[in-house]
Design an enzyme around this catalytic site. Structure first.
Site, PDB file in Angstrom:
ATOM      1  CB  SER A   1      38.769  42.718  45.466  1.00  0.00           C
ATOM      2  OG  SER A   1      39.621  41.589  45.318  1.00  0.00           O
TER       3      SER A   1
ATOM      4  CE1 TYR B   1      38.723  43.172  40.120  1.00  0.00           C
ATOM      5  CE2 TYR B   1      40.138  42.240  41.828  1.00  0.00           C
ATOM      6  CZ  TYR B   1      38.876  42.450  41.293  1.00  0.00           C
ATOM      7  OH  TYR B   1      37.776  41.941  41.935  1.00  0.00           O
TER       8      TYR B   1
END
Length: 267
Positions: A129, A142
């Site tokens: 990501s 995250y």
């Protein structure tokens, strides 16, 4: 012979888009899901796999190898989001996020590498990501799990090069998928010192997902990488400003970059 592609988390979102795109390009695609029976209309053959369970991973990989004898491409796509003030996220949820986003992909790589070494070829694509390139407010867990996978990939990539095995990272930005529905949200606690700031940030994150890019952009990028004889270490796929944010982090002083992020999130 058509190349065999193994995609974790292929029942929806980016994984599904990649699988269907490659299927249309003539690849033999096996996807995975924790509950394949929930997707009877899937165009991709789905195999049962839970990336948090080592035996489940080994079983799914062996199932495909027994049918096809070789897996040419592995796409570690299964992942889960998590949001909240670090102080208010239960430790078990932090551990679950790392089990899914980091330890799961590591176990998948361990399961497929012996066969790839035997055949002296293979490609593993780890979906990370753009958030993994920076610590983001209320997304610190995250960012950390995806950032860790980026670094793991950099290291193992050099370890397996002598066996003609390629491993690469693909970092997507925001895409219009159902990831927000499966994300763990630390609840907004009434009266918490984080109530207002976290609430505003949560709204902004959900808007970004809803307005995200088409998942087919990721599918086309993955197809291009598969066709490459020398995949790069890192790829970024997403809106220009999301990719440019990585460049800014590289060139700006830390405190200036932090201020930009805080202004963006209205903190």
């Amino acid at each position: 012979m058509s190349k065999v592609v193994f995609i974790t988390g292929a029942s929806s979102g980016i994984g599904k888009a990649i699988g269907e795109f490659l299927l249309n390009k003539g690849f033999k695609v096996y996807g995975t899901s924790r509950n394949p029976e929930r997707y009877p209309d899937s165009k991709i053959e789905l195999v049962t796999l839970d990336v948090r369970n080592s035996e489940s991973i080994k079983s799914a990989v062996q199932f495909v190898l027994q049918k096809e004898s070789k897996i040419h491409v592995v796409i570690n796509n299964a992942g889960v989001g998590i949001t909240g003030p670090l102080e208010e996220i239960p430790l078990e949820e932090i551990k679950n996020n790392f089990e899914t986003n980091l330890f799961g992909p590591i176990e998948v790589m361990k399961a497929v590498l012996p066969s790839m070494r035997q055949h002296k070829s293979g490609l593993i694509i780890n979906i990370t990501s753009i958030a993994g390139y920076m610590g983001l407010p209320f997304r610190s867990v995250y960012s950390a799990s995806k950032g860790a996978l980026e670094l793991i990939t950099e290291g193992i990539r050099m370890e397996v090069k002598p066996f003609n095995i390629h491993i690469t990272n693909v970092a997507p930005g925001d895409f219009a998928t159902n990831i927000a529905a499966g994300r763990y949200h630390a609840p907004l606690v009434k009266g918490s010192d984080y109530e207002i700031t976290y609430g505003k940030t949560l709204e902004m994150m959900n808007e970004h997902v809803d307005d995200g890019s088409n998942p087919n952009d990721m599918a086309e990028a993955i197809f291009t990488i598969i066709q490459s004889s020398k995949p790069k270490v890192h790829y970024k796929v997403g809106a220009f400003m999301q990719k440019f944010s990585i460049v800014l982090k590289r060139i700006l002083p830390d405190t200036m970059y932090e201020k930009l992020l805080m202004n963006h999130y209205k903190l």
